[in-house]
Design a protein around this motif. Structure first.
Motif, short mmCIF file in Angstrom:
data_model
loop_
_atom_site.label_atom_id
_atom_site.label_comp_id
_atom_site.label_asym_id
_atom_site.label_seq_id
_atom_site.Cartn_x
_atom_site.Cartn_y
_atom_site.Cartn_z
N PRO A 230 0.80 -1.24 0.00
CA PRO A 230 0.00 0.00 0.00
C PRO A 230 0.83 1.28 0.00
O PRO A 230 0.32 2.34 -0.39
CB PRO A 230 -0.83 -0.12 1.29
N PHE A 231 2.09 1.22 0.40
CA PHE A 231 2.93 2.41 0.41
C PHE A 231 3.32 2.87 -0.99
O PHE A 231 3.83 3.99 -1.15
CB PHE A 231 4.21 2.16 1.23
N SER A 232 3.10 2.03 -2.00
CA SER A 232 3.40 2.45 -3.37
C SER A 232 2.59 3.67 -3.77
O SER A 232 3.03 4.48 -4.59
CB SER A 232 3.12 1.29 -4.34
N VAL A 233 1.39 3.79 -3.21
CA VAL A 233 0.54 4.94 -3.53
C VAL A 233 1.20 6.24 -3.13
O VAL A 233 1.11 7.26 -3.84
CB VAL A 233 -0.83 4.80 -2.83
N LEU A 234 1.92 6.24 -2.01
CA LEU A 234 2.54 7.46 -1.50
C LEU A 234 3.72 7.91 -2.36
O LEU A 234 4.16 9.06 -2.23
CB LEU A 234 3.01 7.25 -0.06
N GLU A 235 4.24 7.02 -3.21
CA GLU A 235 5.35 7.39 -4.07
C GLU A 235 4.95 8.45 -5.10
O GLU A 235 5.79 9.14 -5.66
CB GLU A 235 5.90 6.15 -4.80
N PHE A 236 3.64 8.58 -5.35
CA PHE A 236 3.15 9.52 -6.35
C PHE A 236 2.33 10.64 -5.71
O PHE A 236 1.48 11.25 -6.35
CB PHE A 236 2.30 8.77 -7.40
#
Length: 280
Positions: A230-236
């Motif tokens: 779910p932290f992949s979302v914060l990369e953008f």
């Protein structure tokens, strides 16, 4: 007879219509997610619940996969969830056997306390757990996620295992004792193979419950080393703007494994829960 057949057919038609409407309502968030993930960020602010993209942007998924550290977060999610599933299954089997089959003074009390864990909300434990992990220097480590994932999945796992274990004849254990089997051999070589439906149900539900968990992960982890998918979302997500289309692509990729597993193994989940409830 014809009137009865017509009434039955009308009833079936109404039932199917209701079920289709419910299915559409349940699937709409997923459809909405995929729809917006194939457009551009500017198209998201148009009127309407759904959009028709001027150009299907498959590059959103490429960017989500490449620039979102997707493989790193995916590896962490698979590792942590696999360990959680294994630990929950093993501990559930041993705890259910100890409380259901072995006679000791506090077996009933311990069993009740473990099952009562299902009533404790996860968010109520965030602050005290953080203080404990911080004092033990466990924050920002794999244990910061593994311990609460196992702890909150264990009550449900033990409840299902206990229900199945009640249907296993005690004569099998008595015969094993007569043949000289020890306690661990009885549990793992004789009882465990009989609990396959329950093990499959517990494993699947533990995996699905923890796969998309974000609140505990964001509270206990600070560096990218053990952060999950779910932290992949914060990369953008930027300070002043965000690439919403790519974020939706990340969400779709993150949800895909759980959706696929649920679709493939849905029968095992339903069958396992139903059998456990009846036998319990």
């Amino acid at each position: 007879m014809k009137e009865k057949e017509s009434n039955i057919s009308i009833g079936k038609i109404i039932l199917w219509i209701v079920l289709i409407i419910v299915a559409i309502i349940q699937l709409f968030p997923l459809i909405w997610l995929i729809d917006f993930s194939l457009g551009s960020s500017n198209e998201m602010f148009t009127n309407g619940l759904l959009i028709i993209p001027e150009k299907i942007r498959w590059d959103n998924y490429v960017k989500a996969f490449v620039d979102g550290n997707f493989l790193h977060y995916l590896r962490n999610s698979i590792l942590i969830n696999t360990l959680a599933v294994v630990l929950v299954v093993i501990i559930s089997i041993m705890a259910a056997f100890a409380c259901q089959r072995m006679k000791w003074k506090f077996s009933g009390l311990i069993s009740t306390l473990l099952v009562m864990g299902m009533m404790i909300p996860i968010h109520a434990t965030l602050l005290p757990n953080y203080k404990i992990y911080n004092s033990l220097h466990l924050t920002d480590s794999i244990w910061a996620l593994l311990i609460p994932y196992v702890a909150f999945s264990l009550p449900q796992g033990m409840f299902l295992m206990t229900g199945f274990l009640q249907s296993v004849p005690r004569e099998l254990e008595e015969a094993a004792v007569m043949d000289g089997c020890g306690i661990y051999r009885i549990v793992f070589q004789i009882i465990t193979p009989l609990l396959k439906p329950s093990i499959a149900t517990v494993a699947i539900m533990t995996f699905l419950n923890n796969w998309n968990e974000f609140m505990m992960a964001s509270t206990y982890l600070s560096s990218p080393k053990w952060k999950t998918l779910p932290f992949s979302v914060l990369e953008f997500t930027g300070e002043y703007s965000s690439n919403y289309a790519v974020q939706f692509a990340v969400m779709a990729l993150t949800a895909a494994p759980a959706v696929i597993i649920y679709i493939i193994l849905n029968k095992h989940i339903t069958k396992g829960v139903a059998m456990g409830a009846v036998k319990g």
